[in-house]
Write an enzyme that holds these catalytic residues in place. Structure first.
Site, mmCIF file in Angstrom:
data_model
loop_
_atom_site.group_PDB
_atom_site.id
_atom_site.type_symbol
_atom_site.label_atom_id
_atom_site.label_comp_id
_atom_site.label_asym_id
_atom_site.label_seq_id
_atom_site.Cartn_x
_atom_site.Cartn_y
_atom_site.Cartn_z
ATOM 1 N N ASP A 195 -84.423 -5.316 -6.130
ATOM 2 C CA ASP A 195 -83.628 -6.699 -5.625
ATOM 3 C C ASP A 195 -83.929 -8.007 -6.407
ATOM 4 O O ASP A 195 -83.662 -8.910 -5.760
ATOM 5 C CB ASP A 195 -85.985 -6.855 -4.503
ATOM 6 C CG ASP A 195 -85.556 -5.305 -3.666
ATOM 7 O OD1 ASP A 195 -85.412 -5.432 -2.790
ATOM 8 O OD2 ASP A 195 -85.968 -4.824 -3.719
ATOM 9 N N ARG B 172 -88.030 -14.232 3.294
ATOM 10 C CA ARG B 172 -88.334 -13.166 2.609
ATOM 11 C C ARG B 172 -88.252 -13.745 1.265
ATOM 12 O O ARG B 172 -86.942 -14.359 0.806
ATOM 13 C CB ARG B 172 -87.432 -12.140 2.457
ATOM 14 C CG ARG B 172 -87.788 -11.181 3.480
ATOM 15 C CD ARG B 172 -88.004 -9.644 3.798
ATOM 16 N NE ARG B 172 -88.043 -9.519 3.292
ATOM 17 C CZ ARG B 172 -88.277 -7.671 2.311
ATOM 18 N NH1 ARG B 172 -86.979 -7.205 3.313
ATOM 19 N NH2 ARG B 172 -88.880 -7.564 2.145
ATOM 20 N N ASN C 217 -88.829 -4.091 -7.620
ATOM 21 C CA ASN C 217 -88.028 -3.374 -6.843
ATOM 22 C C ASN C 217 -89.137 -2.890 -6.327
ATOM 23 O O ASN C 217 -90.323 -3.308 -6.293
ATOM 24 C CB ASN C 217 -87.234 -2.291 -7.629
ATOM 25 C CG ASN C 217 -86.882 -1.684 -6.265
ATOM 26 O OD1 ASN C 217 -86.073 -2.305 -5.481
ATOM 27 N ND2 ASN C 217 -87.099 -0.715 -6.213
ATOM 28 N N ARG D 137 -82.626 -5.273 6.036
ATOM 29 C CA ARG D 137 -84.220 -5.080 5.160
ATOM 30 C C ARG D 137 -82.702 -4.696 3.385
ATOM 31 O O ARG D 137 -81.566 -4.660 3.846
ATOM 32 C CB ARG D 137 -84.905 -4.765 5.039
ATOM 33 C CG ARG D 137 -84.592 -3.118 5.996
ATOM 34 C CD ARG D 137 -85.296 -1.937 5.131
ATOM 35 N NE ARG D 137 -85.368 -1.839 4.166
ATOM 36 C CZ ARG D 137 -84.304 -1.092 3.522
ATOM 37 N NH1 ARG D 137 -83.534 0.073 4.221
ATOM 38 N NH2 ARG D 137 -84.409 -0.319 1.766
HETATM 39 O O1 MRU Z 1 -88.530 -4.657 1.669
HETATM 40 P P1 MRU Z 1 -87.243 -4.002 1.505
HETATM 41 O O2 MRU Z 1 -87.200 -2.656 2.388
HETATM 42 O O3 MRU Z 1 -85.709 -5.080 2.305
HETATM 43 O O4 MRU Z 1 -86.424 -4.208 0.279
HETATM 44 C C1 MRU Z 1 -85.307 -3.099 -0.213
HETATM 45 C C2 MRU Z 1 -85.788 -2.106 -0.442
HETATM 46 O O5 MRU Z 1 -84.893 -1.786 -0.099
HETATM 47 C C3 MRU Z 1 -85.738 -1.754 -1.830
HETATM 48 O O6 MRU Z 1 -86.841 -2.015 -2.982
HETATM 49 C C4 MRU Z 1 -85.020 -1.066 -3.183
HETATM 50 O O7 MRU Z 1 -84.788 -0.610 -3.989
HETATM 51 C C5 MRU Z 1 -83.667 -2.526 -3.260
HETATM 52 S S1 MRU Z 1 -82.428 -2.943 -2.267
HETATM 53 C C6 MRU Z 1 -80.866 -1.821 -2.770
#
Ligand code: MRU
Length: 340
Positions: free
Chosen positions: A235, A89, A244, A46
């Protein structure tokens, strides 16, 4: 070990199973596209930058496993694999970016062996570049942190969200490497707890002082003057907002109210040049993530649940965006960042 890597002996993708952290440090292998997609959906891997590389390695695996007998059929197989991987995703743009980069690279190959070789070497290059970019982000971002700062972060934008080093946590790591004393406040990041399970674990591994709080405690600490800065990852960054982990927007509003700098650290692969808040699909996750904890009910079992994985923070709440190319202060045009 890197968060995600390619094993040349077994021709498979190896990764740290992040669903097991911090209890168990388990390495898993993905030998099929189905197992990679399962790993992405279940969030064994992730974090936007790590997902980009997972997309790249996934395409290398797709080329390797294709039974096509001619170039066009193999490219068709890869197009199908690309769609399947991208659908796992939707919000983090890096996943699609990683997949498309391989599709683009194999265009130059002229035979089956060539496609397989190019796909794998490009994916490996992406993984190496990810580490180098994070180091650059760290270098730029560290200039914004002062000795003695207490920095709040949300979710996990550390080495576990990338191939290594990290984006938001990479900035903190670089500042610490420069000799600065930094205290981190890690929000647990409900409901999947990437903050408590992964960020707290990662920082403790590196002996970086970290204090865990529930997400709802951030405002209290800001009001008390405990937090000097906020750094989060991203993200997807569109022209108007930063997507994010859910909860980020709330921290940004609180930071603005308390005049605390709010920084976003992300590689250029997180930017969506054509995107706007309205055009992006926010992943809705299973309601059981809120109804149950460790298999035990924590809510009426059929209660209606709303569980979006991400939120959008408007650019006006952001002090600066830290990329591998440097620090950008809104308002800016995304295109400016891509000019050499
Ligand atoms: O759902 P996830 O765990 O894949 O989400 C991503 C994240 O960990 C965060 O949103 C993060 O701040 C961005 S990825 C470096």
């Amino acid at each position: 070990m890197r968060t995600i890597d390619w094993n040349d002996e077994s021709n498979s993708i190896v990764m740290i199973d992040q669903t097991m952290l911090p209890e168990e440090f388990k390495i898993i292998e993905c030998k099929t596209l189905a197992s990679l997609c399962e790993a992405i959906i279940s969030m064994r891997i992730r974090g936007a930058p790590a997902l980009g590389v997972a997309g790249g390695y996934g395409m290398a695996l797709a080329a390797r496993l294709s039974s096509a007998k001619d170039v066009n059929s193999m490219l068709k197989d890869m197009e199908i694999a690309a769609k399947t991987i991208k659908a796992t995703r939707p919000t983090a743009v890096n996943l699609a970016w990683g997949v498309d980069r391989i599709l683009h690279a194999v265009n130059d190959a002229y035979d089956l062996k060539g496609i397989k070789a190019v796909a794998l070497s490009e994916a490996k290059k992406m993984a190496d570049e990810d580490v180098a970019k994070n180091k650059k982000i760290g270098e730029h971002g560290a200039t914004l942190l002062e000795d003695g700062d207490t920095v709040l972060t949300h979710c996990n934008a550390g080495r576990m969200a990338c191939v290594d080093w990290g984006t938001a946590l990479g900035v903190i790591r670089s500042a610490v490497e420069d000799g600065k004393q930094i205290q981190v406040i890690a929000c647990e990041t409900r409901p999947l707890n990437q903050g408590s399970r992964i960020t707290a674990w990662e920082l403790m591994q590196d002996n970086i002082p970290v204090t865990l709080i529930a997400d709802s405690m951030a405002g209290h600490l800001m009001r008390k003057g405990v937090i000097n800065k906020v750094i989060v990852g991203a993200d997807r960054i569109t022209g108007d907002v930063v997507f994010n982990k859910i909860g980020t927007y709330t921290h940004s509003v609180l930071a603005k109210e308390h005049e605390i700098p709010f920084y976003v650290a992300a590689p250029l692969s997180t930017f969506d040049l054509e995107g706007w808040e309205e055009t992006v699909d926010i992943e809705l996750r299973n309601g059981d993530e809120l109804r149950f904890f460790n298999g035990k009910p924590i809510a009426p079992k059929d209660v209606n649940v709303y569980n979006p994985a991400f939120d959008a923070t408007p650019m006006e709440n952001i002090t600066a965006v830290i990329t591998e190319k440097g620090i950008y202060y809104p308002p800016f045009l995304l295109e400016e960042l891509f000019v050499d």
